[in-house]
Design an enzyme around this catalytic site. Structure first.
Site, mmCIF file in Angstrom:
data_model
loop_
_atom_site.group_PDB
_atom_site.id
_atom_site.type_symbol
_atom_site.label_atom_id
_atom_site.label_comp_id
_atom_site.label_asym_id
_atom_site.label_seq_id
_atom_site.Cartn_x
_atom_site.Cartn_y
_atom_site.Cartn_z
ATOM 1 C CG ASN A 231 -1.715 1.237 1.392
ATOM 2 O OD1 ASN A 231 -1.825 2.024 0.469
ATOM 3 N ND2 ASN A 231 -2.300 1.432 2.567
ATOM 4 C CD1 TRP A 232 3.915 1.201 -2.194
ATOM 5 C CD2 TRP A 232 3.872 1.787 -4.363
ATOM 6 N NE1 TRP A 232 4.761 0.349 -2.866
ATOM 7 C CE2 TRP A 232 4.755 0.692 -4.208
ATOM 8 C CE3 TRP A 232 3.686 2.324 -5.641
ATOM 9 C CZ2 TRP A 232 5.445 0.127 -5.274
ATOM 10 C CZ3 TRP A 232 4.380 1.753 -6.709
ATOM 11 C CH2 TRP A 232 5.255 0.677 -6.521
ATOM 12 C CE LYS A 233 0.177 3.395 4.702
ATOM 13 N NZ LYS A 233 0.011 3.487 6.126
ATOM 14 C CG HIS B 104 -5.890 1.619 5.145
ATOM 15 N ND1 HIS B 104 -5.393 2.612 5.942
ATOM 16 C CD2 HIS B 104 -4.881 0.726 4.982
ATOM 17 C CE1 HIS B 104 -4.122 2.337 6.237
ATOM 18 N NE2 HIS B 104 -3.793 1.192 5.652
ATOM 19 C CD GLU C 19 -2.981 5.300 6.753
ATOM 20 O OE1 GLU C 19 -2.976 5.343 5.511
ATOM 21 O OE2 GLU C 19 -2.080 4.731 7.413
ATOM 22 C CD GLU D 256 -3.622 -2.956 7.264
ATOM 23 O OE1 GLU D 256 -2.532 -3.230 6.766
ATOM 24 O OE2 GLU D 256 -4.207 -1.877 7.061
ATOM 25 N N GLY E 281 2.346 1.717 10.831
ATOM 26 C CA GLY E 281 3.293 2.816 10.697
ATOM 27 C C GLY E 281 4.020 3.168 11.989
ATOM 28 C CB SER F 89 5.124 -2.432 12.045
ATOM 29 O OG SER F 89 4.713 -1.107 12.345
ATOM 30 N N GLY G 173 2.788 -1.190 4.330
ATOM 31 C CA GLY G 173 2.873 0.224 3.995
ATOM 32 C C GLY G 173 4.321 0.647 3.820
ATOM 33 N N GLY G 174 4.906 1.192 4.883
ATOM 34 C CA GLY G 174 6.239 1.810 4.819
ATOM 35 C C GLY G 174 7.303 0.958 4.140
HETATM 36 C C1 PEP Z 1 -0.785 -0.074 6.018
HETATM 37 O O1 PEP Z 1 -0.753 1.078 5.636
HETATM 38 O O2 PEP Z 1 -1.745 -0.794 5.686
HETATM 39 C C2 PEP Z 1 0.303 -0.563 6.858
HETATM 40 C C3 PEP Z 1 0.189 -1.762 7.362
HETATM 41 O O3 PEP Z 1 1.358 0.282 7.051
HETATM 42 P P1 PEP Z 1 2.796 -0.120 7.728
HETATM 43 O O4 PEP Z 1 3.258 -1.380 7.062
HETATM 44 O O5 PEP Z 1 3.669 1.048 7.454
HETATM 45 O O6 PEP Z 1 2.535 -0.348 9.189
#
Ligand code: PEP
Length: 258
Positions: free
Chosen positions: A8-10, A96, A98, A169, A175, A214, A235-236
């Site tokens: 997920n590149w947000k 999600h 966010e 999640e 994050g 994470s 994500g990151g």
């Molecule tokens: C996400 O945005 O769905 C996520 C899991 O982010 P991260 O891996 O950065 O925790």
């Protein structure tokens, strides 16, 4: 069931940057991708076409991070599932954290989106997860059950199991660098499976449940091997091709040989 390794590149990356990262990812993983894995990238909308073109290898897919619940119309700023498909998306993401907690989407709206995306021919990943105060108050199952039942309320009971996935999640792990422990993941995924079976019957045993929060190259191998973990949503650590390629291959025979 193939494991789904999703990025997920947000709201990161220009079109050019996204396309370059996608091409690098294919270069680093396509010839080593185990048969029981698939790779999915959710770029920003502006880069979707370029990324879907760049993911030009078996087992690689692109998806849209969000969409609205209409085909077209006067909905300034919104995008429809048909437009996502037209730009190369096979998947859509709903619920999600966010979108729930920063942009204010409620359970019912998330449910409408999930059903509409499926109706329009996307495969959909519905995200669920508790906040830290909800975990501390012993409400993990209560939150997951509420989000799942509302999120799945309008999904046809006979939906093909490969078209619907759930991503667990925990909000406190997204994050933050604070990954959920193995027991927390196994308990939550087992509970998600139980609710899915209560809604869809035995078909639900073929639906994928992804973990997100994470995930990194050095913890993915352990996470992906846990019971009821059928993939990851990252994500990151998915933003760099080198890091995400190690996640894609983590724990596989190939990764262990490298
Ligand atoms: C996400 O945005 O769905 C996520 C899991 O982010 P991260 O891996 O950065 O925790």
């Amino acid at each position: 069931m193939k494991k789904l390794m999703a990025a997920n590149w947000k709201m990161y990356k220009t079109w050019d940057e996204a396309e370059t990262t996608a091409r690098e990812l294919v270069g680093l993983t396509a010839d080593k991708l185990p048969e029981d894995r698939e790779v999915l990238v959710f770029p920003p909308f502006t880069a979707l076409k370029g990324v879907s073109n760049a993911l030009d290898a078996d087992g690689f897919f692109a998806g849209g991070q969000d969409y609205y619940i209409e085909k077209e119309g006067a909905f300034t700023g919104e995008i429809s599932p048909m437009m996502l498909k037209d730009a190369g998306a096979a998947y859509g993401l709903t619920g999600h954290s966010e979108r729930r907690h920063v942009l204010g989407e409620g359970d019912e709206f998330v449910g409408q989106k999930t059903a509409y995306g499926l109706e329009c021919g996307l495969k959909v990943i519905l995200c669920v997860g508790e906040k830290i105060d909800e975990r501390r108050a012993g409400k993990v199952e209560e939150v997951l059950e509420r989000q799942l039942r509302a999120g799945l309320a309008d999904v046809p009971r006979d939906v093909a199991p490969d078209r619907l996935s759930v991503a667990y999640e925990p909000v406190w792990a997204i994050g933050t660098g604070e990954v959920a422990g193995p027991a927390e993941i196994v308990d939550a995924h087992g509970f998600v499976r139980k609710i899915l079976v209560s809604v869809f019957g035995e078909n639900a045993n073929e639906m994928r449940i992804l973990y997100g929060g994470s995930v990194k190259p050095d913890n993915c191998g352990e996470i992906i091997a846990l019971d009821n973990v059928d993939g990851v949503l990252v994500g990151g650590a998915s933003l760099q091709s080198e890091s995400f390629s190690r996640i894609v291959l983590a724990g596989s025979a190939i990764a262990n040989k490298v």
